[in-house]
Design a protein around this motif. Sequence first.
Motif, short mmCIF file in Angstrom:
data_model
loop_
_atom_site.label_atom_id
_atom_site.label_comp_id
_atom_site.label_asym_id
_atom_site.label_seq_id
_atom_site.Cartn_x
_atom_site.Cartn_y
_atom_site.Cartn_z
N THR A 75 17.53 -17.38 -15.70
CA THR A 75 18.18 -16.08 -15.57
C THR A 75 18.02 -15.27 -16.84
N SER A 76 17.41 -14.10 -16.71
CA SER A 76 17.33 -13.08 -17.76
C SER A 76 17.00 -13.66 -19.15
N PRO A 77 15.87 -14.30 -19.32
CA PRO A 77 15.51 -14.81 -20.64
C PRO A 77 15.30 -13.67 -21.64
N ALA A 78 15.81 -13.85 -22.87
CA ALA A 78 15.65 -12.86 -23.93
C ALA A 78 14.44 -13.24 -24.78
N LEU A 79 13.58 -12.26 -25.06
CA LEU A 79 12.31 -12.49 -25.74
C LEU A 79 12.30 -11.77 -27.08
N SER A 80 11.72 -12.43 -28.10
CA SER A 80 11.70 -11.85 -29.45
C SER A 80 10.35 -12.06 -30.10
N VAL A 81 9.94 -11.03 -30.84
CA VAL A 81 8.75 -11.10 -31.70
C VAL A 81 9.18 -10.60 -33.06
N ALA A 82 8.93 -11.38 -34.11
CA ALA A 82 9.48 -11.03 -35.41
C ALA A 82 8.71 -9.92 -36.11
N VAL A 83 7.39 -9.92 -35.98
CA VAL A 83 6.59 -8.99 -36.77
C VAL A 83 5.24 -8.81 -36.09
N SER A 84 4.66 -7.62 -36.20
CA SER A 84 3.33 -7.35 -35.65
C SER A 84 2.81 -6.08 -36.32
N THR A 85 1.64 -5.63 -35.89
CA THR A 85 1.10 -4.35 -36.37
C THR A 85 1.40 -3.21 -35.41
N LEU A 86 2.23 -3.43 -34.40
CA LEU A 86 2.60 -2.38 -33.46
C LEU A 86 3.44 -1.32 -34.19
N PRO A 87 3.12 -0.02 -34.04
CA PRO A 87 3.91 1.01 -34.72
C PRO A 87 5.37 1.00 -34.27
N ALA A 88 6.24 1.34 -35.19
CA ALA A 88 7.67 1.38 -34.88
C ALA A 88 7.96 2.44 -33.83
N GLY A 89 8.98 2.19 -33.01
CA GLY A 89 9.38 3.16 -32.00
C GLY A 89 10.06 2.48 -30.83
N THR A 90 10.51 3.26 -29.87
CA THR A 90 11.11 2.74 -28.65
C THR A 90 10.12 2.97 -27.50
N TYR A 91 9.79 1.89 -26.81
CA TYR A 91 8.72 1.94 -25.82
C TYR A 91 9.23 1.56 -24.43
N PRO A 92 8.70 2.21 -23.39
CA PRO A 92 8.93 1.70 -22.03
C PRO A 92 8.12 0.43 -21.83
N VAL A 93 8.65 -0.49 -21.04
CA VAL A 93 8.00 -1.77 -20.79
C VAL A 93 7.68 -1.87 -19.31
N THR A 94 6.44 -2.24 -18.99
CA THR A 94 6.01 -2.41 -17.61
C THR A 94 5.57 -3.85 -17.39
N GLU A 95 6.04 -4.46 -16.30
CA GLU A 95 5.57 -5.80 -15.94
C GLU A 95 4.32 -5.61 -15.09
N LEU A 96 3.18 -6.08 -15.59
CA LEU A 96 1.89 -5.71 -15.02
C LEU A 96 1.58 -6.42 -13.71
N VAL A 97 2.10 -7.62 -13.49
CA VAL A 97 1.79 -8.34 -12.26
C VAL A 97 2.39 -7.62 -11.05
N SER A 98 3.64 -7.22 -11.19
CA SER A 98 4.33 -6.55 -10.08
C SER A 98 4.25 -5.03 -10.16
N GLY A 99 3.93 -4.50 -11.35
CA GLY A 99 3.91 -3.06 -11.54
C GLY A 99 5.28 -2.45 -11.75
N GLN A 100 6.33 -3.29 -11.93
CA GLN A 100 7.70 -2.80 -12.07
C GLN A 100 8.01 -2.38 -13.50
N ALA A 101 8.88 -1.35 -13.62
CA ALA A 101 9.45 -1.03 -14.92
C ALA A 101 10.42 -2.13 -15.30
#
Length: 856
Positions: free
Chosen positions: A705-731
């Motif tokens: 149920t509702s697993p929480a996911l974390s990534v500590a650091v990357s080269t992705l620019p800072a900001g707030t992003y919409p997330v799409t699940e690509l298999v189902s196409g759902q937001a």
Amino acid sequence: MRHYVLLVALLLGSYYSRAAQVTFRVDMTGQTVPAGGVHVAGDFQASAGFPANWNPATTALTDADGDQIWEVTLTVPAGEYLYKFVNGNAWPAAELVPATCGLADASGNVNRQVVVGGAAVRLPATPFAGCLPMLTFRVDMTGQAVSSAGVHVVGNFQPLAGYGAAGDATALPLRDADGDGIFEARIALPAPARFQYRFVNGSTLAGAETVPAACGTADASGTLTRVVDATAAVNTTPALCFGSCAACNGAPATNYPTYWWNDAVFYEIFVRSFYDSNGDGKGDFAGMTQKLDYLNDGNPATTTDLGITGIWLMPMMESPSYHGYDVTNYKATEPDYGTMAEFETFLAAAHQRGIKVIIDLVLNHSSSQHPWFTQSASSPSNTYRNWYVWSPTDLGFGPFGGSGWHFRNGQYYYGAFWDGMPDLNWRNPALKAAMWDASRFWLKKGVDGYRLDAVRYFVETGTTHSDTPETLAVLQEMHDSLKAVNPQALSVGEAWTNTRAVIPYVQNNRLDICFEFDLGESIINAVTQGSPTALRTQLNLVNNLYPRLQYATFLTNHDQNRVFDGLASNQPRMKQAAALYLTMPGVPFLYYGEEVGMSGTGADENKRLPMQWTAGARAGFSTGTPWRALNANYAQFNVATMAADPNSLLNHYKKFIGLRNASPALRKGYYLPATASAAPVISYARVFDAEMVLVAANVSGSAVTSPALSVAVSTLPAGTYPVTELVSGQAAGTVTVSAQGGFSSFTPTLGSLAANQTWVFQIGAATPTSVTPAAPAFALVLYPNPTTGPVRLALAAAPAARSQVQVFDLTGREVFATRFAGAEYALETSGWAAGVYFVKVQSGKKVAVQRLVVGL
């Protein structure tokens, strides 16, 4: 331009085919030398004619003049070697080499290193268990067409360091081991000093760089050279552009090269079993041509094809056996499969659809029916006698238990795999020339590369039958031979062993990639056992050890029980195993029929049964009697039945191959481990440019149920992003990325992650809904990268203000921070744990982030 130059740089390494003398010298002053004397042991010994590598008792040094300097001179092939001295003749008496002048192996053991080029090397006498000053030369060859003779360095350091005369351009080669365009070599010096040097593109002074006056110092002849003050224990030169006073401008989006095969998804085909076009019960070239639209119809807008962009053909050269691994003519097609013209038609049709084609090349052995062998066996005086390995007695060794020696006409020949496949003698120049000629033949036909069978067993040394230095040297020669015809030709090696033992095969300009057997097994075990722990460990290991992305991922192949049987015909588990390796880094290879649940265990023939196209007569494979009986499960598990079911295994494969083909991050993004709040969930991220793909897979048999996911650091620019699940196409909600490129406890708005379900989230491909103010980027180059010591941070130009540098580990913890002025900073990484770090440099409003690999 950097990507092109890195492809050209793969042509390097020809100096490894030469041989030269090397003199090992050790100063035993202050040591009590036992009656057993002083020895040296290393990975050079077998090449130098001793029975085995790393033997502390066979390679003795002498002190003829009693000055406590013990030495020995040996002849070895050019290359790089590890070694250490032994005060006695057993390992307990071996020196403990300090880290400042040694290289640590995967087990933490530290050894010395010597580079041998095209001239004799006489090493300075190093103190036993001590260090001399170390100097590393570095040059960035971005923008240069690198000579096939390699890159060298010359200067007045050469006589002192034992590398010949000051202008000998053959003596000290540099290598680009990590493919970042920066070539380097490390040497020991007898004493600290200031030295003059310059780099050579090739192996003659005609290729020497012209050092600009702005950073040049005239030598005694008036030639401008570079200068290094090698006055510390460890010294490095800045990796400036060849012929320039500055670092090369324009850092790439990623700090590693990628190639066409990183964009490909391959499909392994056993031609005899794929599709029969003429009713004789055997698959053929014409049948493959007819079925190409199933693999890829050449139209990106359609979704009915599988989406394959590469094909690996199992042996298709003339052979007396069903499997083809015993070749009788290396320049002819197997008659059962069709004519050369039919093969060429297939090749052209595949290329027309954008499909690359590689073929099996069997270099370790031929058929016992090959004319070479029949003549070799006919008489000890025959011209072809030494094209194979003969002995008057059964020497008793072999790689698979028992003896690999077989009796014929009064003597024994070596055939590691079977008496019908005698091993070729790669020490024979005539045999080698014939095999290189055969390899060039098919490249000129237009094939895009080779899968190389049994690469561990090419050359035996004494009773050592696998992984010998001579085998690695043959692969370096092969690399040069293939790339001379087609610089983009792919070589894929079957080095079936543990991951750490595979790594040498993808180093030093040998093979482009190798199959990652341990990772495939870990995927299957994780899905079977419902625990991701071992898989997570293996995935991290693979991504730490290999050059970035340069390995082949798969589940099983033609030599293993089919994966569907290994997963007990459980389709949800099969779907998850596919989702995992199709979203992981590396180059994926499907085994034909895997996508429709073909089964097969036991005898090899049963793992290579006819393809299951329909539920009708003979599974749609042939109008005649198939060469081998069909799988019992073909009525349910076939292309036609599964294509009609939206939830089938086949359509699952199409979905995930399509996602990979559409996503640069899934094809060539770097890997980051991610964490999940639920133990059964394995999570990881792929990042390329400004896109992250985040994968979360529940390998257990129960929903999470509702697993929480974390990534500590990357080269992705800072900001707030919409997330799409690509298999189902759902937001799936939004995620806020921090200044370090990380986020904590992202909980998708999708509810539960079902048993054996995989989510694939896209983050950052679209414009973020809000962006943290700040930070136009500016060019930052880190070199060397990967590193085991100091790292230079080079900016394109010196900022007006002081810059801040911060280093974060993968947990997001800041491990280092300081400020510096100017365009360069020396970052010392000694003492850091091996792993991946992120280096952030900020000056005013400008910011740059790069990945740094340390100690791997």
